[in-house]
Each structure stands twice: as structure tokens, then as C-alpha cells.
Scaffold this motif. Structure first.
Motif, mmCIF file in Angstrom:
data_model
loop_
_atom_site.group_PDB
_atom_site.id
_atom_site.type_symbol
_atom_site.label_atom_id
_atom_site.label_comp_id
_atom_site.label_asym_id
_atom_site.label_seq_id
_atom_site.Cartn_x
_atom_site.Cartn_y
_atom_site.Cartn_z
ATOM 1 N N LEU A 43 -48.737 -11.480 -34.342
ATOM 2 C CA LEU A 43 -50.593 -10.077 -33.885
ATOM 3 C C LEU A 43 -51.468 -10.926 -35.259
ATOM 4 C CD1 LEU A 43 -51.587 -8.006 -32.704
ATOM 5 C CD2 LEU A 43 -50.539 -6.820 -34.995
ATOM 6 N N ASP A 44 -51.813 -11.252 -35.813
ATOM 7 C CA ASP A 44 -52.567 -12.021 -36.597
ATOM 8 C C ASP A 44 -53.118 -12.949 -35.840
ATOM 9 O OD1 ASP A 44 -52.721 -9.860 -38.161
ATOM 10 O OD2 ASP A 44 -51.575 -11.557 -39.519
ATOM 11 N N ARG A 45 -52.345 -13.862 -35.248
ATOM 12 C CA ARG A 45 -52.986 -14.985 -34.643
ATOM 13 C C ARG A 45 -53.147 -14.942 -33.631
ATOM 14 N NH1 ARG A 45 -48.054 -16.544 -36.644
ATOM 15 N NH2 ARG A 45 -47.004 -16.379 -34.399
ATOM 16 N N ALA A 46 -52.812 -13.905 -32.923
ATOM 17 C CA ALA A 46 -53.414 -13.246 -30.995
ATOM 18 C C ALA A 46 -54.986 -13.305 -31.272
ATOM 19 C CB ALA A 46 -52.326 -12.394 -30.608
ATOM 20 N N ASP A 104 -59.591 -10.295 -30.885
ATOM 21 C CA ASP A 104 -59.528 -8.871 -30.473
ATOM 22 C C ASP A 104 -59.258 -8.420 -29.383
ATOM 23 O OD1 ASP A 104 -57.574 -6.778 -31.376
ATOM 24 O OD2 ASP A 104 -59.398 -6.068 -32.053
ATOM 25 N N PRO A 105 -58.319 -8.840 -27.898
ATOM 26 C CA PRO A 105 -58.794 -8.491 -26.509
ATOM 27 C C PRO A 105 -58.105 -7.070 -25.921
ATOM 28 C CG PRO A 105 -56.846 -10.102 -26.752
ATOM 29 C CD PRO A 105 -57.746 -9.927 -28.487
ATOM 30 N N ILE A 106 -58.818 -6.452 -25.857
ATOM 31 C CA ILE A 106 -58.097 -5.515 -24.589
ATOM 32 C C ILE A 106 -57.296 -5.684 -24.859
ATOM 33 C CG2 ILE A 106 -58.551 -3.429 -22.660
ATOM 34 C CD1 ILE A 106 -61.345 -4.546 -23.194
ATOM 35 N N MET A 144 -53.258 -2.766 -17.641
ATOM 36 C CA MET A 144 -52.555 -3.880 -18.573
ATOM 37 C C MET A 144 -52.704 -4.965 -18.775
ATOM 38 S SD MET A 144 -48.763 -1.795 -19.682
ATOM 39 C CE MET A 144 -48.410 -2.912 -21.156
ATOM 40 N N MET A 145 -52.800 -5.857 -19.868
ATOM 41 C CA MET A 145 -53.461 -6.724 -19.459
ATOM 42 C C MET A 145 -51.846 -7.156 -19.695
ATOM 43 S SD MET A 145 -56.633 -6.647 -18.400
ATOM 44 C CE MET A 145 -57.399 -4.862 -19.260
ATOM 45 N N PRO A 146 -52.460 -9.039 -18.958
ATOM 46 C CA PRO A 146 -51.199 -9.942 -19.343
ATOM 47 C C PRO A 146 -51.250 -10.621 -20.334
ATOM 48 C CG PRO A 146 -52.631 -11.315 -17.633
ATOM 49 C CD PRO A 146 -53.456 -9.558 -18.761
ATOM 50 N N GLY A 147 -50.102 -11.152 -21.660
ATOM 51 C CA GLY A 147 -50.371 -11.662 -22.722
ATOM 52 C C GLY A 147 -49.312 -11.489 -22.773
ATOM 53 N N LYS A 148 -49.298 -11.901 -24.207
ATOM 54 C CA LYS A 148 -47.599 -11.856 -25.356
ATOM 55 C C LYS A 148 -48.212 -12.018 -26.823
ATOM 56 C CE LYS A 148 -45.698 -15.558 -23.079
ATOM 57 N NZ LYS A 148 -45.176 -16.812 -23.014
ATOM 58 N N VAL A 149 -47.320 -11.200 -27.895
ATOM 59 C CA VAL A 149 -47.872 -12.029 -29.227
ATOM 60 C C VAL A 149 -46.603 -11.910 -29.178
ATOM 61 C CG1 VAL A 149 -48.208 -10.349 -31.081
ATOM 62 C CG2 VAL A 149 -49.465 -9.349 -29.326
ATOM 63 N N GLY A 150 -46.516 -13.589 -29.594
ATOM 64 C CA GLY A 150 -45.443 -14.524 -30.032
ATOM 65 C C GLY A 150 -44.721 -15.043 -29.130
ATOM 66 N N VAL A 151 -43.699 -14.220 -29.078
ATOM 67 C CA VAL A 151 -42.747 -14.295 -28.032
ATOM 68 C C VAL A 151 -42.125 -13.120 -27.164
ATOM 69 C CG1 VAL A 151 -41.599 -16.024 -28.117
ATOM 70 C CG2 VAL A 151 -40.549 -13.965 -28.537
#
Ligand code: PA5
Ligand code: NI
Length: 187
Positions: A40-43, A49-51, A72-79
Motif C-alpha cells: 500500500l505504501d508503495r502504491a 495517493d490516487p483515488i 471504482m478505479m482499476p488497480g492493485k495493491v500488490g496482488v
């Protein structure tokens, strides 16, 4: 007195016109909800700090029925795919419906007794959330996931249980596809 009106909902953007309220959650607002704090810190660092998601409401205290959209935006935190916080309703008799307009995702539900169910989120599917099932939505696609929700105005949100102990399952990317796996942090 409330008067009848037509509220315009854009199924691509999720805009609600007119709306009575709006809020957004950025990744930093979701600390504690993802499995991997370091990821999460890396993302947050990488994306400024995206929405992660936005919510529009059409809600009047003098009416028992409210509705709105979640984008909801697309994306991942890690996997792990982007998710909403997840909650039970404070009023246990209150169910909800999620009618997906665009994108693809998974609705993850958990009963009080700990049973897990999922409902696919894709255009045309209106998910029924029975009373007293915890629910979280997850964007597993490459585009925005937009859904319209309908709920009792005073259903209320109880975030505590899910925030404190997590949900039993996580939705992660595995071999390029979404997979439901056990949450190793479930307390
Ligand atoms: O009432 C609902 O279930 C939705 O409007 C959600 O509140 C919305 O999708 C955001 O999720 P959460 O409240 O779990 O952060
Ligand atoms: Ni809800």
C-alpha cells in the motif's frame, strides 16, 4: 414536501445529476483494509495517493429509499485488486441491491456466521445483498467499475467488524486472472 424527479445516472462515469452528496476514498484512506501495508505504501508513493473510489448519493431524510453510484478505479495493491472498505448495515433488516452499469468486478459477501459468497459484477447483473450480510466490492477489471446501489436511507454503515478482523477471503490476481484466496491476516 419532496417532489418527484428524474435523476440522470451516467452508467459510464457514474455521475448522478442531481446528487445530494459525494465523497471519495484515496488509497491512504484504505489503510488496514488491504493485506499488504508495504505494498500500500508503495502504491501510494508511486501513484501520488490516487483515488480508489467515489460515491454519489441521492438521499433525502424524509424518504425511506436512497440510491446512488459507486465508481471504482482499476488497480492493485500488490496482488490485491482495489476494494471498498466493506460493511454490514447497522439496521440488520436492511438489504441492498447493486446494479452494475460498466466494468467488471466481484461482490464479496460474508454472513455473520462466516459463510462467504460472491456475485459477479458485470453490466446487466443486479446483485441482491440480503439483510445482515457484510459486503465489499472489488474491481477486477482494467476499466472503471460503476454500479448503482439502492438501499434504505437509514440502513447505516457498520465498518468496525470488517476493519478490525478483515474478511475471510481476498481477491487477488493470479496467473492474470482474479482468484479468491484465504486471507492470512483474518483474525
Ligand atoms: O451502501 C453501500 O453498500 C455502498 O453505497 C457503499 O457504501 C459504497 O460502495 C462504498 O463502500 P464502503 O461504504 O464499504 O466503503
Ligand atoms: Ni451497503
Amino acid at each position: 414536501m419532496l417532489l418527484p424527479e428524474g435523476v440522470v445516472i451516467d452508467g459510464r462515469t457514474g455521475s448522478v445529476t442531481p446528487s445530494t452528496d459525494r465523497y471519495e476514498k484515496r488509497l491512504s484512506d484504505l489503510r488496514g483494509f488491504f493485506r499488504d501495508d508495504a505494498a500500500l505504501d508503495r502504491a501510494i508513493e508511486a501513484g501520488g495517493d490516487p483515488i480508489a473510489y467515489e460515491v454519489f448519493d441521492f438521499r433525502h431524510a424524509d424518504s425511506d429509499l436512497a440510491f446512488g453510484t459507486t465508481i471504482m478505479m482499476p488497480g492493485k495493491v500488490g496482488v490485491e485488486f482495489y476494494l471498498t472498505r466493506g460493511h454490514f448495515h447497522l439496521r440488520k433488516e436492511c438489504g441492498e441491491a447493486y446494479y452494475t452499469q460498466s466494468g467488471e468486478g466481484l461482490l464479496l459477501l460474508e454472513s455473520r456466521a462466516g459463510e462467504t459468497r460472491t456475485v459477479e459484477m458485470k453490466p446487466g447483473v443486479c446483485a441482491f445483498i440480503p439483510p445482515d450480510w457484510g459486503h465489499r466490492s472489488i474491481n477486477t477489471g482494467k476499466d472503471k467499475l460503476v454500479f448503482v446501489w439502492f438501499c434504505a436511507t437509514d440502513a447505516g454503515h457498520d465498518y468496525g467488524a470488517i476493519k478490525d478482523r478483515g474478511m475471510r477471503k481476498l481477491v487477488v490476481e493470479r496467473d492474470g486472472k482474479p482468484a479468491l484466496v484465504d486471507n492470512p491476516n483474518f483474525a
